[in-house]
Scaffold this motif. Structure first.
Motif, PDB file in Angstrom:
ATOM      1  N   THR A 142      83.382  52.776 -17.830  1.00 40.76           N
ATOM      2  CA  THR A 142      84.842  52.652 -18.525  1.00 40.76           C
ATOM      3  C   THR A 142      85.116  53.634 -19.698  1.00 40.76           C
ATOM      4  OG1 THR A 142      84.459  50.648 -19.484  1.00 40.76           O
ATOM      5  CG2 THR A 142      85.183  50.465 -17.269  1.00 40.76           C
ATOM      6  N   ASP A 143      86.157  53.484 -20.272  1.00 41.10           N
ATOM      7  CA  ASP A 143      86.363  54.164 -21.623  1.00 41.10           C
ATOM      8  C   ASP A 143      85.972  52.953 -22.799  1.00 41.10           C
ATOM      9  OD1 ASP A 143      87.513  56.477 -20.773  1.00 41.10           O
ATOM     10  OD2 ASP A 143      89.516  55.862 -21.074  1.00 41.10           O
ATOM     11  N   ALA A 144      86.287  51.785 -22.236  1.00 40.15           N
ATOM     12  CA  ALA A 144      85.524  50.870 -23.128  1.00 40.15           C
ATOM     13  C   ALA A 144      84.286  50.784 -23.465  1.00 40.15           C
ATOM     14  CB  ALA A 144      86.419  49.232 -22.666  1.00 40.15           C
ATOM     15  N   ASP A 145      83.321  50.904 -22.030  1.00 35.72           N
ATOM     16  CA  ASP A 145      82.163  51.048 -22.290  1.00 35.72           C
ATOM     17  C   ASP A 145      81.722  52.305 -23.292  1.00 35.72           C
ATOM     18  OD1 ASP A 145      81.549  49.080 -20.267  1.00 35.72           O
ATOM     19  OD2 ASP A 145      81.718  50.517 -18.773  1.00 35.72           O
TER      20      ASP A 145
ATOM     21  N   ASP B 271      73.819  62.459  -7.309  1.00 37.34           N
ATOM     22  CA  ASP B 271      73.935  61.266  -8.278  1.00 37.34           C
ATOM     23  C   ASP B 271      73.480  61.701  -9.585  1.00 37.34           C
ATOM     24  OD1 ASP B 271      74.694  58.766  -9.161  1.00 37.34           O
ATOM     25  OD2 ASP B 271      73.230  57.757  -8.103  1.00 37.34           O
ATOM     26  N   ALA B 272      73.950  60.968 -10.727  1.00 39.82           N
ATOM     27  CA  ALA B 272      73.417  61.279 -12.194  1.00 39.82           C
ATOM     28  C   ALA B 272      73.777  60.181 -12.952  1.00 39.82           C
ATOM     29  CB  ALA B 272      73.991  62.644 -12.629  1.00 39.82           C
ATOM     30  N   PRO B 273      73.111  59.857 -14.166  1.00 37.05           N
ATOM     31  CA  PRO B 273      73.393  58.860 -14.864  1.00 37.05           C
ATOM     32  C   PRO B 273      74.928  58.958 -15.422  1.00 37.05           C
ATOM     33  CG  PRO B 273      71.926  60.135 -15.965  1.00 37.05           C
ATOM     34  CD  PRO B 273      71.866  60.604 -14.650  1.00 37.05           C
ATOM     35  N   ASP B 274      75.441  57.780 -15.572  1.00 35.51           N
ATOM     36  CA  ASP B 274      76.956  57.618 -15.985  1.00 35.51           C
ATOM     37  C   ASP B 274      77.228  58.216 -17.235  1.00 35.51           C
ATOM     38  OD1 ASP B 274      77.828  56.391 -13.223  1.00 35.51           O
ATOM     39  OD2 ASP B 274      76.571  54.810 -13.811  1.00 35.51           O
TER      40      ASP B 274
ATOM     41  N   ARG C  80      76.767  44.186 -21.040  1.00 40.91           N
ATOM     42  CA  ARG C  80      77.791  44.866 -19.954  1.00 40.91           C
ATOM     43  C   ARG C  80      77.106  45.195 -18.543  1.00 40.91           C
ATOM     44  NH1 ARG C  80      82.502  47.622 -22.514  1.00 40.91           N
ATOM     45  NH2 ARG C  80      82.528  46.510 -24.696  1.00 40.91           N
ATOM     46  N   ARG C  81      76.126  44.721 -18.388  1.00 45.95           N
ATOM     47  CA  ARG C  81      75.249  44.866 -16.965  1.00 45.95           C
ATOM     48  C   ARG C  81      75.093  46.483 -16.731  1.00 45.95           C
ATOM     49  NH1 ARG C  81      72.529  41.649 -15.210  1.00 45.95           N
ATOM     50  NH2 ARG C  81      72.860  42.155 -12.992  1.00 45.95           N
TER      51      ARG C  81
END
Ligand code: FAD
Length: 522
Positions: free
Chosen positions: A50-53, A95-98, A119-120
């Protein structure tokens, strides 16, 4: 480093018309597969952060050191195994890291791990990106997202103790960068795996890497005198003295931990003065059995080569056809062995003489310097050939194992049989790349015609080879490490209790389980 192939794009080579014709005739290679996407065309799954992350990550490392852009995620989507490269060539969403995060201090690493646990978010430590066992796969395993934690900012020579012959190197230094810093002060590490040009100091430690000069300087884990590791539970500074009887050696837990137990930030290694002299000599043996017995004699007598390796008949013939020839190099038949000696001039001469005597007594014929120099000249180039073969429609991959000398011929036979049964008509090459007084490693290269589904084709061959290794006294990996690909064999390798011990250590240092989930520990 190319994102969908090995190494430096400038060194990529097309196969000649003659080699393509040979592949068609000998292996039934029928033609080139459809080309993969360009980097701009590659489609990635959208980032799950998320933007918050992303803001929270940026608050730790700074805006410039976090990115969820596809251009940054794509090069960290995996390592450089053939399955990795085949996946990169797919036009389907990959797939790729976020996100990619690049901390610059240990405090930032610690803060990132705390934030990700809260934040898991899973964390995959990333060195040079050369894993060939799925060690970098962006597995989420129940976590909300996964980030790639790139160590490249840990790139200094932090200390050089010339008296003790020890250097402290930042974990993100590549092989050439580390050697260049040491060479400025007249020292050398001497760790030359085939991935040397791109792999990092932290990666070497995290995977128990073994370099081509291992006969002289040892495996990377043998060079390590100390480690700094940031874990979610705190920082460890391991290795107080050259040797210690203070209980089990905790360094050993983190050597080979593959990013599952902590982030290695610095490594204290044994170094030596840049060698004053170097000598080369190649040898021919009538067959692999005679050559292997000769290498065993050399290692058990301790005659002291820095490099000693032996190719089987098929690998000798193929290398001869493909290697760039250097001045007047004689033709080689049978099995080629290469020896290199480094050190002071007198020691080099003495060790070469002892080794020569052992190899002659074991039935070897000297081929002089040229083939050994030619091997060294081209020693980092073979991975480019794999890309050319894949482009031409030939499936090409390598695997490796080790066992004791008594079992070695049986293991070689069993793995070759497993591979040729799973891939009928495949060409299987083998060499001994690392020797010990009690045994040696076996390194296999497999080339076959690519089928409709090359990923499934290789998965079946790899399963057969892995099972054959375990059934015939080998280790599932001598130096490539475990990652995701060898994990199914880990219980066989260390036993149920061994797995429980690894899990208990993981629970102590990484209670939330965020570090590289789905790798190494079953
Ligand atoms: C063409 C080719 C040739 C190769 N030849 C050899 C060879 O001769 N000998 C050999 O031993 N290996 C070889 N390998 C395998 C590979 O290069 C090694 O495993 C290498 O040690 C990985 O280093 P890296 O920096 O690229 O690590 P990466 O590939 O980035 O990471 C490998 C694993 O280590 C973890 N990791 C990386 N850095 C850290 C860190 N600082 N802290 C904690 N965990 C970390 C990652 O999470 C991952 O699980 C080869 C690979 C290729 C593609």
């Amino acid at each position: 480093m190319k994102w969908d192939a090995w190494g430096d794009p400038a060194l990529a080579k097309e196969l000649s018309v003659e080699v393509k014709a040979l592949l068609a005739a000998a292996l039934g290679v029928t033609g080139a597969p459809a080309p993969g996407p360009s980097a701009a065309e590659a489609v990635l799954q959208p980032s799950l952060l998320t933007d918050a992350d992303l803001k929270a990550l940026a608050a730790v490392v700074g805006d410039a050191h976090v990115s969820a852009a596809d251009a940054d995620r794509l090069p960290r989507a995996g390592g450089k195994s053939t399955p990795d490269l085949l996946r990169r060539r797919s036009h389907r969403p990959q797939d790729a890291p976020d996100a990619v995060v690049l901390p610059g201090t240990e405090d930032e690493v610690a803060a990132l791990l705390a934030l990700c646990a809260e934040r898991r978010i899973a964390v995959v430590p990333f060195g040079g990106g050369t894993s060939v066992v799925g060690g970098l796969e962006p597995l989420r395993e129940g976590f909300a997202a996964v980030v790639s934690l790139d160590l490249r900012r840990f790139d200094g020579l932090l200390d050089l103790d010339e008296t003790s012959g020890e250097a402290v190197l930042g974990a993100g230094l590549t092989g050439p960068a580390a050697e260049a810093l040491l060479a400025e002060r007249g020292f050398e590490l001497g760790h030359y795996p085939q991935s040397f040009r791109f792999a990092t100091i932290g990666g070497f430690a995290a995977t128990r890497s073994s370099g081509q000069d291992s006969a002289g300087y040892g495996r990377f884990d043998e060079m390590v005198r100390g480690l700094r590791v940031v874990t979610p539970s705190g920082v460890l500074d391991l290795g107080r003295a050259p040797a210690s009887a203070a209980g089990p050696d905790l360094r050993e837990l983190f050597l080979g931990s593959e990013g599952t137990l902590g982030v290695i930030t610095a490594v204290r290694v044994r170094v030596h003065p840049v060698p004053a002299a170097k000598a080369y000599e190649a040898w021919s043996f009538p067959d692999f059995t005679a050559g292997a017995q000769a290498l065993r004699a050399v290692e058990q007598q301790g005659t002291g080569p820095t490099v000693i390796r032996l190719s089987d008949e098929a690998e000798t013939a193929i290398n001869l056809a493909l290697t760039e020839r250097i001045g007047g190099e004689p033709a080689v038949s049978g099995c080629l062995a290469v020896t290199v000696f480094e050190g002071g001039a007198e020691q080099v001469a003495a060790r070469q003489q002892l080794t020569r005597a052992a190899l002659l007594a074991a039935g070897g014929s000297s081929l002089g310097e040229a083939p050994a120099r030619a091997w060294e000249h081209g020693r980092f180039n073979a991975p480019y050939l794999r890309d050319s073969l894949l482009n031409a429609g030939a499936l090409c991959e390598t695997l490796e194992t080790a066992t004791d000398w008594r079992q070695l011929p049986f293991l070689r036979f069993a793995v070759t049989a497993a591979l040729t049964t799973a891939l009928p008509g495949a060409l299987v090459l083998c060499h001994i790349s690392h020797v010990y007084p009690t045994g040696a490693s076996l390194y296999f290269t497999v080339v076959a015609a690519m089928g409709e589904d090359p990923l499934a084709q290789w998965a079946a061959a790899k399963r057969a080879a892995g099972d054959a290794i375990m059934a015939n006294g080998g280790t599932i990996t001598h130096h490539h490490a475990v990652g995701a690909d060898h994990r199914p064999w880990m219980t066989d390798e260390v036993g149920e209790l061994g797995v429980r011990i690894l899990r208990a250590v993981k629970a102590a240092v990484d209670p939330a389980g965020i570090l590289n989930p789905g790798k190494l520990i079953p």
